[in-house]
Structures are given as structure tokens and as C-alpha cells.
Design an enzyme around this catalytic site. Structure first.
Site, PDB file in Angstrom:
ATOM      1  N   HIS A 117       0.868  -1.124  -0.022  1.00  0.00           N
ATOM      2  CA  HIS A 117       0.215  -0.079   0.018  1.00  0.00           C
ATOM      3  C   HIS A 117       0.722   1.219  -0.007  1.00  0.00           C
ATOM      4  CE1 HIS A 117      -3.128  -2.608   1.924  1.00  0.00           C
ATOM      5  NE2 HIS A 117      -3.136  -2.853   0.952  1.00  0.00           N
ATOM      6  N   HIS A 133      -9.320  -1.966  -5.115  1.00  0.00           N
ATOM      7  CA  HIS A 133      -8.192  -2.463  -4.319  1.00  0.00           C
ATOM      8  C   HIS A 133      -7.092  -3.195  -4.736  1.00  0.00           C
ATOM      9  CE1 HIS A 133      -6.063  -2.368  -0.537  1.00  0.00           C
ATOM     10  NE2 HIS A 133      -5.869  -3.665  -0.608  1.00  0.00           N
ATOM     11  N   ASP A 163      -3.361  -2.657  -4.976  1.00  0.00           N
ATOM     12  CA  ASP A 163      -2.222  -3.722  -4.607  1.00  0.00           C
ATOM     13  C   ASP A 163      -1.193  -3.988  -5.901  1.00  0.00           C
ATOM     14  OD1 ASP A 163      -2.739  -4.324  -2.009  1.00  0.00           O
ATOM     15  OD2 ASP A 163      -3.905  -5.957  -2.409  1.00  0.00           O
ATOM     16  N   HIS A 203      -0.504 -11.177  -4.944  1.00  0.00           N
ATOM     17  CA  HIS A 203       0.912 -10.817  -4.780  1.00  0.00           C
ATOM     18  C   HIS A 203       1.848 -11.748  -5.361  1.00  0.00           C
ATOM     19  CE1 HIS A 203      -0.592  -7.739  -2.220  1.00  0.00           C
ATOM     20  NE2 HIS A 203      -1.338  -8.500  -1.599  1.00  0.00           N
TER      21      HIS A 203
END
EC number: 3.5.1.108
Length: 303
Positions: A78, A237, A241, A264
Site C-alpha cells: 500500500h 483495491h 495492490d 501478490h
């Protein structure tokens, strides 16, 4: 010329780690040209530095973790997203614990901190990585792709088998030549499902999580009193990310990122594949800012 940027002043904040639940002091400091973003564990003696680079990513469960030997910094995405969105090339990020504070679960508080510190242009050209051809990684039905594009564009699609998310917008495309990161992306909060919380806490994850710093969803709806900030907050969001994860290339991108159910781990695999395929990208600078496919807000004076 489009110049490199750092912070004008040092600025501090306090928060808790989303996964550790620990109180943490965060200090953002200016850094010289070509430093990049460097995390510093100031609670250790001697202080341990970890550059924000794809090769230093260790763990990718629920967040992106940077490692140097047995020293780590969790949940960097973030803050890195805010750095990318504001075009910060060089900064030191000092922490008093092993996790970046979660703040409100979005990049908004980090944007505010950086803008409060002020931005300073430096006497060196900003380096961009330009994507020259398609690069893709896949894992099961998940996919992450880089494509050539004159600018910076992120498109993302999520597909959660959950009654609440089924009714929400699950795809979004953000072209940053016409859309503001600060307005459109930075305030989208991380989210979690009640059904997962017991499992996460058993594994020492989400120990600091609450409706104060995440969207919490059960089978019937969003538990946060004020609801969502936008109807596409979930997918926005994921874009936030991704922008943070992509900034681990060490430079701003000229190209398009497409994610389908990517997270991720896959984002990091894509970066490593791109870096290895040296014919798929080039480093460029712009002597004349007006010819650049990307522009940044003018530096604002420190408040």
C-alpha cells in the site's frame, strides 16, 4: 526533462501492523538520486536495509514481504502504491517493527503523508521501464500480463465466489493518463471475509485487522457501518495492490498490466519473468516532458 523525485521533508506516523497487530512507528525520509525506495528496520542494531526490489520479495501470503537474510518487512504494497502514484523515485522508509502500518487499509493516508512532506524534484532524469512485448504468467485459472501501451494502464478482474461480491462490480480498467491515482484508486481499502478470520488468526495473520482498517464481509453483507467507499472498491483495491507490487521493478512503468484473479505471488512471478526477458523491456528517460506518455502532478509545497 522529467526528473526524479524525493520528499522535501521527513515525516512520521504511527499505526499497527495488519497481520502482526504490533504498534509501529513509520518515518519517511528524503533520499539521494538513484537510491530507489529503501526500507530500513531502525529497531535493529545495526539497522538493516532492504531495497524495494522484486528480487527481495520473500513471502507473498496475504501481503508482499521483503526480506534480507532473516530480516523482513511485511505488507509493503500500500505504501509502495502511494509512492508509485505520486511518482516518488527515492525515499527511505524507517520502521520500528517488521510490518508497515496498515493505517485505514488503503493508500490514502500514505498519499496524505507524502503530500504533507512535500515533493522535491532532483537533478537527474526519471527512468521508466517501457514494455516492448507481451509477457504473461499463469497459475491455474489466474493470469497476469504486461503489454505495450503508450502510458500506464491497469485492468483487473476478480471472481470471488461469495454472495456479497457477486453483486458488486468485479472488473475495472484505469488509464492513468486520464484518471487520477489519488482520486480513483488510493482510497480503496483492503478486504477480508469473516469465514477466513479464524484460519488467519490461527496462522498469526490479520491479528491487527478490524473494520477500522479493512472492509469486513460476512455472508449477508459488508459489516462496516459506513459501507463501501465506491461500488467497485473491491476490484479497485486489487488495482492498488498491483500498482504497489509492480513498483518493485524499481521504476515507473510505461505499459499495461492486466490481472485476472492475480495476487501478490503471481504479480511477483510476472516481475521476475519480465526482468529475466531483457528483450521485453527497455529503460527510457524524457528530456522533453511534453513528449512523455505519462505526466505527474506538479510538486506541491509542504504544508
Amino acid at each position: 526533462m522529467i526528473r526524479q523525485r524525493t520528499l522535501k521533508n521527513t515525516i512520521r506516523a504511527t499505526g499497527v501492523g495488519l497481520h502482526s497487530g504490533e504498534k509501529v512507528y513509520l518515518t519517511l525520509k528524503p533520499a539521494p538520486v538513484d537510491t530507489g525506495i529503501v526500507f530500513r528496520r531502525a529497531d535493529l542494531d545495526p539497522v538493516v536495509e532492504i531495497p524495494a526490489r522484486a528480487a527481495n520479495v520473500g513471502e507473498t501470503t496475504m501481503s508482499t514481504t521483503l526480506v534480507n537474510g532473516d530480516v523482513k518487512v511485511d505488507t509493503v504494497e500500500h505504501l509502495l502504491s502511494a509512492m508509485a502514484g505520486l511518482g516518488i523515485d527515492n525515499a527511505y522508509v524507517e520502521l520500528s517493527a517488521s510490518e508497515v502500518p496498515i493505517m485505514d487499509g488503503s493508500a490514502g493516508p500514505f498519499v496524505f503523508l507524502i503530500q504533507s512532506a512535500g515533493l522535491e524534484e532532483q537533478d537527474a532524469a526519471k527512468k521508466f521501464i517501457r514494455i516492448l512485448r507481451e509477457v504473461t504468467v499463469e497459475e491455474g485459472d489466474k493470469r497476469a500480463t504486461f503489454l505495450p501501451f503508450e502510458g500506464f494502464k491497469v485492468s483487473f478482474e476478480i471472481d470471488f465466489d461469495h454472495p456479497v461480491l457477486k453483486g458488486q462490480t468485479q472488473s475495472a480498467v484505469v488509464d492513468f493518463s486520464s484518471t487520477s491515482f489519488v482520486k480513483e484508486v488510493s482510497r480503496a481499502r483492503t478486504f477480508g471475509f469473516m469465514r477466513d478470520i479464524e484460519y488467519l488468526r490461527k496462522h498469526n495473520l490479520a491479528l491487527g485487522g478490524s473494520v477500522e482498517n479493512a472492509i469486513v464481509v460476512d455472508e449477508t453483507g459488508v459489516l462496516n457501518e459506513d459501507g463501501l467507499r465506491s461500488e467497485d472498491e473491491f476490484v479497485k483495491h486489487k488495482i492498488l495492490d498491483a500498482i504497489g507490487d509492480l513498483y518493485l521493478l524499481g521504476n515507473s512503468l510505461i505499459g499495461e498490466f492486466k490481472g485476472y484473479k492475480s495476487g501478490h505471488a503471481l504479480n511477483n512471478q510476472l516481475l521476475r519473468k519480465l526482468i529475466a526477458e531483457t528483450d521485453a523491456w527497455e529503460v527510457v528517460t524524457f528530456e522533453d516532458a511534453s513528449t512523455a506518455p505519462i505526466s505527474y502532478m506538479r510538486p506541491v509545497a509542504a504544508v
